[in-house]
Design a protein around this motif. Structure first.
Motif, PDB file in Angstrom:
ATOM      1  N   ALA A 248      39.831 -47.448  20.251  1.00  0.00           N
ATOM      2  CA  ALA A 248      40.064 -47.457  21.696  1.00  0.00           C
ATOM      3  C   ALA A 248      41.497 -47.894  21.951  1.00  0.00           C
ATOM      4  O   ALA A 248      42.025 -48.768  21.256  1.00  0.00           O
ATOM      5  N   LEU A 249      42.133 -47.268  22.928  1.00  0.00           N
ATOM      6  CA  LEU A 249      43.479 -47.647  23.349  1.00  0.00           C
ATOM      7  C   LEU A 249      43.376 -48.224  24.757  1.00  0.00           C
ATOM      8  O   LEU A 249      42.968 -47.536  25.694  1.00  0.00           O
ATOM      9  N   ILE A 250      43.721 -49.495  24.899  1.00  0.00           N
ATOM     10  CA  ILE A 250      43.590 -50.206  26.173  1.00  0.00           C
ATOM     11  C   ILE A 250      44.940 -50.181  26.893  1.00  0.00           C
ATOM     12  O   ILE A 250      45.952 -50.609  26.320  1.00  0.00           O
ATOM     13  N   PRO A 251      44.994 -49.705  28.142  1.00  0.00           N
ATOM     14  CA  PRO A 251      46.274 -49.645  28.867  1.00  0.00           C
ATOM     15  C   PRO A 251      46.931 -51.017  28.979  1.00  0.00           C
ATOM     16  O   PRO A 251      46.243 -52.046  29.087  1.00  0.00           O
ATOM     17  N   ASP A 252      48.251 -51.019  28.977  1.00  0.00           N
ATOM     18  CA  ASP A 252      48.998 -52.279  29.050  1.00  0.00           C
ATOM     19  C   ASP A 252      48.687 -53.047  30.331  1.00  0.00           C
ATOM     20  O   ASP A 252      48.667 -54.284  30.330  1.00  0.00           O
TER      21      ASP A 252
END
Length: 470
Positions: A248-252
């Motif tokens: 998963a890539l979590i937004p900054d």
């Protein structure tokens, strides 16, 4: 070929684990973006940068001699044949989004076994170019043995590679003598107190009622989720445990908000994530008819500061673990109450305390094991004694190096492990970019029939928990 030194107990543990096919090392992945004009000489630039990394990091020129014997030692090779360590992978469908591209990239190599010890240095690099408008862009994976390299070391490779791509000839952390760093045992004085040692021995060799009579706390593992009652079959087509993964890539923006909330509660992100993982696990297990409220987590702890080497970013394996039990209330809703925040705060304090001391570190107990091979083989057929492992590598600054090349995504993960926890989750951020969460597990080690769906549910719940935290 020059012999450097003998392997320490911790290093021998990893040499045996990888030689016996129980694990397959660690991998860091980074996405590099440069100017469109860089594309013409890209392969030549990449190979030149890798050679600079090899020159900068002695661990990349080191092999293990007598890996199968009782006294393995490290030796340095005179030169590296890059064709044995570098592979270009065809880019997947250009219509995919970033996560799908990275998934496909990892899928192409993640179950490939590293070269056996003694034949050549145990690392490989995989490159996949991607399409980008008005830019040159590629993913780079650095896969390595865990013997001499920990998570921070793997990211150190990416840092040196980035500097080299931007034309810098030297590292920020040069090693003047150009030899590998000492082992964790040789880097500082790891001490074990009698009270700590006796508590471990009591738990190992005496019945729980007697241990409790001596005032030693004992976790009732019947009330703790530790995966299936028996580990999966150890017959592997590739010679190593097959690894499943979920990314998963979590937004900054979500990450920065969560960090702000943690600061308000005197907590750190690792403590919050450990709780969110435990709660997500509780929910997904309950949906499958398994009710567990207690989860034992082992969090990787970097001991560089505790050993007096806080500024050292050369390659070494200087990691121990902080062990704690997280309890999730049976009827708990999605909110994080003040009581839960207090627990996360205490967890944060415990992690900080463990990272600052060289006393009573679990890694130091290895010296009391008389037969490492027998111990590993015994652990490989016994159920896990923990629920999951975590590691937070913090933020990788992919903009620190002046030049056209930048890193806008970084992640780190490890292979399935026959002696490890049911799953591991590793957290890495790219400065001003997304935070990556990647769960890896030995396929068959989760005790559920729908492992991929199970992990997707857990990851979705972790993401939702980060967004709801207040």
């Amino acid at each position: 070929m020059k012999v450097i030194r003998s392997a320490s107990v911790n290093e021998r543990r990893w040499i045996l684990s990888e030689t016996l096919g129980m694990s397959n090392g660690i991998v860091s992945v980074a996405t590099y973006t440069g100017a469109q004009s860089d594309r013409g000489q890209l392969h030549a630039s990449i190979e030149k940068a890798i050679n600079r990394c090899v020159d900068e990091h002695p661990a990349l020129r080191t092999i293990v001699q007598d890996a199968d014997g009782g006294r393995p030692q490290f030796a340095q090779v005179d030169n590296i044949d890059l064709t044995q360590h570098l592979e270009y992978i065809k880019s997947p469908n250009t219509a995919q989004d970033e996560k799908q591209q990275i998934d496909a990239f990892i899928e192409a190599f993640h179950d490939t076994r590293l070269p056996p010890p003694g034949t050549q240095p145990q690392w490989r690099i995989y490159i996949s170019e991607t399409q980008a408008k008005d830019a040159c862009r590629f993913h780079l994976a650095f896969a390595s043995s865990h013997v001499l390299i920990d998570g921070l070391s793997s990211l150190s490779f990416q840092s040196t590679f980035l500097r080299s791509m931007n034309g810098f000839e030297t590292s920020e952390n040069p090693q003047p003598d150009k030899t590998i760093l000492p082992s964790i045992e040789g880097a500082g004085k790891l001490k074990i107190s009698w009270s700590y040692l006796l508590s471990i021995l009591f738990k190992e060799f005496f019945p729980s009622w007697l241990v409790k009579a001596f005032g030693v706390k004992v976790d009732d593992l019947t009330k703790v989720w530790t995966g299936p009652k028996s580990r999966p079959s150890a017959e592997f087509k590739t010679g190593i445990p097959p690894t499943g993964f979920e990314l998963a890539l979590i937004p900054d923006t979500t990450v920065q908000r969560a960090l702000k909330v943690c600061r308000i509660h005197d907590a750190r992100l690792t403590g919050l994530l450990n709780f969110l993982i435990a709660r997500a696990l509780h929910k997904s297990l309950k949906a499958r008819g398994q009710t567990y409220d207690n989860f034992i987590v082992g969090t990787a702890v970097d001991l560089r500061k505790a050993l007096g080497h806080g500024n050292q970013r050369g390659m070494a394996n200087w990691v121990s673990a902080h062990i704690e039990t997280i309890t999730v209330a049976e009827h708990e809703d999605d909110n994080i109450t003040d009581e839960i925040w207090e627990g996360i705060k205490q967890s944060t304090a415990g992690l900080a305390k463990t990272a600052k001391t060289a006393v009573d570190q679990p890694i130091a107990l290895l010296k009391y094991i008389s037969n490492l091979k027998q111990w590993l083989e015994s652990r490989a057929i016994q159920p896990s004694t923990a629920s999951f492992g975590t590691s937070n590598l913090g933020a990788f600054d992919g903009t620190a190096s002046e030049g056209t090349w930048k890193v806008d995504m970084a992640l780190l993960y490890q292979s399935g492990n026959r002696t490890g926890t049911p799953f591991d989750i590793m957290i890495t951020s790219a400065k001003n970019g997304s935070m990556s969460l990647i769960i890896t597990w030995w396929i068959g080690m989760l005790g559920v029939s729908d492992e991929k769906v199970f992990m997707r549910e857990i990851m979705a719940e972790i993401k939702a928990g980060l967004e709801r935290a207040k």
